[in-house]
Design an enzyme around this catalytic site. Sequence first.
Site, PDB file in Angstrom:
ATOM      1  N   ARG A 238      34.628  84.705  13.931  1.00  9.93           N
ATOM      2  CA  ARG A 238      34.570  83.528  13.051  1.00  9.93           C
ATOM      3  C   ARG A 238      35.823  83.562  12.204  1.00  9.93           C
ATOM      4  NH1 ARG A 238      29.779  81.101   9.381  1.00  9.93           N
ATOM      5  NH2 ARG A 238      29.262  80.386  11.458  1.00  9.93           N
TER       6      ARG A 238
ATOM      7  N   ARG B 255      19.597  79.438  17.424  1.00  9.96           N
ATOM      8  CA  ARG B 255      20.896  80.119  17.455  1.00  9.96           C
ATOM      9  C   ARG B 255      20.738  81.464  18.178  1.00  9.96           C
ATOM     10  NH1 ARG B 255      24.861  79.028  13.762  1.00  9.96           N
ATOM     11  NH2 ARG B 255      26.050  80.377  15.167  1.00  9.96           N
TER      12      ARG B 255
ATOM     13  N   HIS C  99      32.561  74.579  16.699  1.00  5.60           N
ATOM     14  CA  HIS C  99      31.423  75.485  16.492  1.00  5.60           C
ATOM     15  C   HIS C  99      30.525  75.419  17.739  1.00  5.60           C
ATOM     16  CE1 HIS C  99      28.823  78.110  14.486  1.00  5.60           C
ATOM     17  NE2 HIS C  99      28.393  77.381  13.480  1.00  5.60           N
TER      18      HIS C  99
ATOM     19  N   GLN D 225      26.771  76.849  17.783  1.00  2.88           N
ATOM     20  CA  GLN D 225      25.824  76.010  17.045  1.00  2.88           C
ATOM     21  C   GLN D 225      25.396  74.817  17.902  1.00  2.88           C
ATOM     22  OE1 GLN D 225      24.574  76.273  13.625  1.00  2.88           O
ATOM     23  NE2 GLN D 225      23.208  74.755  14.531  1.00  2.88           N
TER      24      GLN D 225
ATOM     25  N   ASP E  67      26.584  67.170   8.313  1.00  3.88           N
ATOM     26  CA  ASP E  67      27.085  68.492   7.912  1.00  3.88           C
ATOM     27  C   ASP E  67      27.696  68.334   6.519  1.00  3.88           C
ATOM     28  OD1 ASP E  67      27.913  71.153   7.979  1.00  3.88           O
ATOM     29  OD2 ASP E  67      29.620  70.796   9.298  1.00  3.88           O
TER      30      ASP E  67
ATOM     31  N   CYS F 175      23.167  71.963  10.834  1.00  2.00           N
ATOM     32  CA  CYS F 175      23.536  73.338  11.199  1.00  2.00           C
ATOM     33  C   CYS F 175      23.243  74.328  10.086  1.00  2.00           C
ATOM     34  CB  CYS F 175      25.004  73.392  11.614  1.00  2.00           C
ATOM     35  SG  CYS F 175      26.158  72.986  10.283  1.00  2.00           S
TER      36      CYS F 175
END
Length: 302
Positions: free
Chosen positions: A102, A288, A129, A132, A220, A260
């Site tokens: 990440r 996830r 991402h 996700q 988001d 998310c």
Amino acid sequence: MKHLLKLEDWTSEEIIEALNLADQLKYEQKHGIEHKILAGKTLGMIFEKASTRTRVSFEVGMTQLGGYPLFLSSNDLQIGRGEPVQDTARVLSRFIDGIMIRTFEQKEVEDLAEYGSIPIINGLTDYCHPCQVLADLMTIREVKGKLEGLKMCFIGDGNNMMNSLIVGALRTGMSISVACPEGYEPPKHIIEFAESFGDKFEMVRKPLEAAKNADVVLTDVWASMGQEEEQKIRAAAFEGYQVNDELMAVTNEGAMVLHCLPAHRGEEITAEVFEAHADEIFEEAENRLHAQKAVLVKCFTS
Ligand code: CP
Ligand code: NVA
């Protein structure tokens, strides 16, 4: 050996295969069926940004698969003191069997793959991402029983989530409408990719237009990790780009809401809509784990 650097790199078939495997692993885990497919394998997990879900789900997932997760904070690695990623990739390739990273720049993830000789998995960059979005697709398919033909909408920033959702939705036969303010659109090449799917993609300014007849609504945060100092400017730019009851009123009956997480109630989503859809949102968070286990198996064993 296989990488997951960004979702564009995986074909529709590969995405569906990963979702099928995720469903199977979820079933097995729920029924106490052991699946130590990665026994003896070590996953290095490099974090240059904060994380709750990604860290815990990769760590637990790797353990459930019989492997060993090794948490590597960039504060403690020489990479944090300027050792080139090219060298880090070649060193880690001699110790461990795969890397989840990440970080900020997508190039760092691509460089790890170019210079290393082990699978690299993107656990979020400023650009995308993918892990996700695999969990999001898995959740939609679980609730709706299909992906093909459904309409997704995304309200807000043309950020890492919007980029990966556009690719994931279109590659799995969904249509997607996005609403973002001027100056906050996804990058040009993502728009071009999306436009190659004809009327399955739409980019508009008005949230209500994007949400009309949607089966799944996503949003988001307005300011992503690394953009904290832009919070005020962004809050002004995104005024009205909120998932609330008025927006939900124009969606299809039984429309899902996913996020998310972490969520900022009162900004991109109201507390009311969030709580009304909490079951879906937390199933998404759980997924996830299952989706990433599928990614790990695919990347380590293909
Ligand atoms: N959604 C997500 O990636 O959460 P974390 O930042 O907690 O990992
Ligand atoms: N866009 C958000 C996603 C967090 C999971 C960020 O990058 O901070």
